[in-house]
Scaffold this active site. Structure first.
Site, short mmCIF file in Angstrom:
data_model
loop_
_atom_site.label_atom_id
_atom_site.label_comp_id
_atom_site.label_asym_id
_atom_site.label_seq_id
_atom_site.Cartn_x
_atom_site.Cartn_y
_atom_site.Cartn_z
CG HIS A 248 9.28 4.03 -3.89
ND1 HIS A 248 8.44 3.00 -4.23
CD2 HIS A 248 8.95 4.40 -2.63
CE1 HIS A 248 7.62 2.75 -3.22
NE2 HIS A 248 7.91 3.60 -2.24
CG ASP A 249 11.36 4.36 0.98
OD1 ASP A 249 10.43 3.90 0.28
OD2 ASP A 249 11.14 4.94 2.06
CB THR A 250 9.65 0.16 -1.51
OG1 THR A 250 9.03 0.75 -0.37
CG2 THR A 250 9.36 -1.34 -1.50
CB THR A 271 6.85 3.69 8.45
OG1 THR A 271 7.89 4.31 9.19
CG2 THR A 271 5.52 4.34 8.78
CG ASN A 308 1.86 0.10 -0.52
OD1 ASN A 308 2.87 0.71 -0.22
ND2 ASN A 308 1.51 -0.13 -1.79
#
Length: 491
Positions: A248-250, A271, A308
């Site tokens: 997961h990029d985060t 984003t 988020n």
């Protein structure tokens, strides 16, 4: 000592919602170095582009084009550095590919597809939000994988499939032929039980996914080696490893975030704006659920306790809208940011978490309508819309940093802004002002750095703690410090 342990470079495939990149990372003279090899565009496409009979509102990703770009980037990478020892893949969360007999069934649907919101009520007839939170600990968002799967039940793909793979796991499968599910990304789906660390059996049964979910794999474990025919195409050795990073990029971004203390908050700003703190255990209380916090997993069994919120999507999608409306009279974000910085602080802000900002299209119109609905005057220029967006993001980042930390019993002594948003001087300064604590900006390529660090650690003989990874980042990257000036403290 392994090949990479002796200083060999690694390749990072980093897929974001608006762009992707292939990068080479290595240690050189005690510092981490990243080199961009190939960058390419990404984004939502009408499903009708691929399937003529699809609904006009349905959205999808072009995974075939992404795979073409990834292979091109890897060919360039191996041409530059034939000694690359491993490859790691990270991407955005929640979206998945369905396979049948090693063939993908249709397109990978986009998390902003309107079908997901319509599926919420149907799933909640069976599982209430309170009950789900005690299992997965996730902030309610209508695009979470479980709601996508509920929407999928109305179609035939799910029943026809024999394998479900999240996007980075799908790319790993294309690279190696091995199907695995990396757990930091799995923790975003709603299908992982936070108390056991395994797939939730009741949800697996409900969605008829028994036997379709590959084994879980931890960051740093080997997925496999390059398929022989792919290695030949890329000009690589078939011994090159594919390592499961924090996919997961985060999770990758937070792994490399150079947090200066245990009381540091972070904002991974692209984003999306992912705002939170790092904990050792999840917070599954009703208060955490009601206030919209999520528990996602990170490297070394850490918990990313965060919220988020909409990030630079507000800006990028506004630019896209304006330029589509006025072809030949395009504006750039840099120009508008320069104008916005000279404007006075807006009296009325918007809530970036509002679901009205989820879908693409007329974002500036929606921002203006929200300002008017809150008793303000509609922005009179594009720069005013940008200033409202920037100021609203700064307020949201400051508020949520303090809110997350309070669940852990402390107040932040700093906020680390990483990712593309860390380049925004106005955003960073106003976040510091509104939080009343310093904002430390950088690195920009934090996700790729986290990807590379997990690979280097996996193939090295030394044991690198999470703190060691962050120390390596601090020693390798120039950071920018913003001190509060005009303080509007949220403390």
């Amino acid at each position: 000592m392994s090949k990479a342990g002796s200083g060999a470079p690694v390749a990072a495939i980093d897929l974001g919602a608006t762009s992707g990149r292939v990068m080479i990372g290595e240690m050189a003279q005690g510092k981490l170095e990243l080199r961009l090899v190939h960058r390419f565009a990404n984004g939502a496409h009408p499903l009708q582009t691929f399937e003529a009979s699809a609904s006009s509102e349905a959205l999808a990703w072009d995974l075939d084009q992404l795979w073409t770009e990834i292979r091109h980037g890897l060919r360039l990478a191996f041409a530059q550095c034939p000694q690359i020892a491993s490859i790691g893949v990270d991407s955005w969360a929640v979206d998945y590919a369905l396979l049948q007999n090693d063939q993908r069934l249709g397109q990978v649907r986009h998390y902003r597809d309107p079908r997901n919101e319509r599926a919420v009520a149907a799933l909640e007839e069976k599982f209430g939000r309170e009950e789900l939170y005690t299992r997965h600990g996730l902030q309610y968002l209508p695009f979470n994988t479980i709601y996508q799967l509920q929407a999928e039940l109305a179609d035939s793909r799910l029943s026809q499939s024999d394998t479900l793979l999240l996007v980075p796991d799908y790319i790993n499968w294309l690279l190696t032929g091995q199907a695995r599910s990396e757990w930091t990304n799995v923790s975003t789906t709603g299908m992982l039980d936070q108390t056991t660390g395994t797939w939730n059996a009741e949800l697996v049964e409900y969605f008829q996914l028994d036997g379709k979910l590959p084994p879980l794999i931890q960051p740093g474990e080997q997925v496999g080696t390059l398929r022989a025919e792919l290695a030949a195409e890329l000009g690589a050795s078939s011994e090159v490893q594919v390592i499961a990073v924090a996919s997961h990029d985060t999770a990758s971004a937070v792994a490399a975030a150079p947090l200066s203390s245990s009381r540091s908050a972070y904002v991974s700003c692209g984003t999306w704006g992912l705002v939170g703190v790092e904990l050792s255990t999840p917070v599954l209380t009703e208060e955490a659920r009601i206030t919209g916090f999520t528990n996602e997993l990170g490297i070394d069994s850490t918990v990313r306790f965060l919220k988020n919120v909409t990030g630079t999507w507000l800006l990028s999608e506004s630019i896209n809208y304006w330029n589509a409306q006025e072809p030949g009279n395009e504006v750039s974000l840099a120009e508008l940011l320069a104008e916005a910085e000279q404007l006075p602080e807006p009296k009325v802000l918007i809530d970036p978490q509002d679901e009205r900002y989820l879908s693409p299209g007329d974002l500036p119109v929606r921002v203006s309508e929200a300002v008017v609905a809150a008793g303000g005057t509609a922005p009179a220029s594009k720069a005013e819309v940008v200033r409202v967006a920037i100021e609203s993001l700064a307020e949201s980042f400051a508020q949520q940093s303090f809110a997350a930390a309070r669940f852990a019993g402390f107040e932040p002594d700093s906020i680390h802004m990483v990712g593309g948003g860390s380049q925004g001087q106005l955003l960073c300064q106003r976040t510091a002002d509104r939080a009343g604590v310093p904002v430390i900006a950088g690195p920009v390529e934090c996700t790729a750095l986290g990807n590379v660090l997990v690979q280097l650690r996996a193939v090295d003989t030394a044991s690198w703690e999470t703190g060691k990874l962050r120390e390596m980042v601090r020693n390798s990257i120039s950071l920018t410090h913003y001190q509060p000036e005009k303080v509007n403290s949220v403390a």
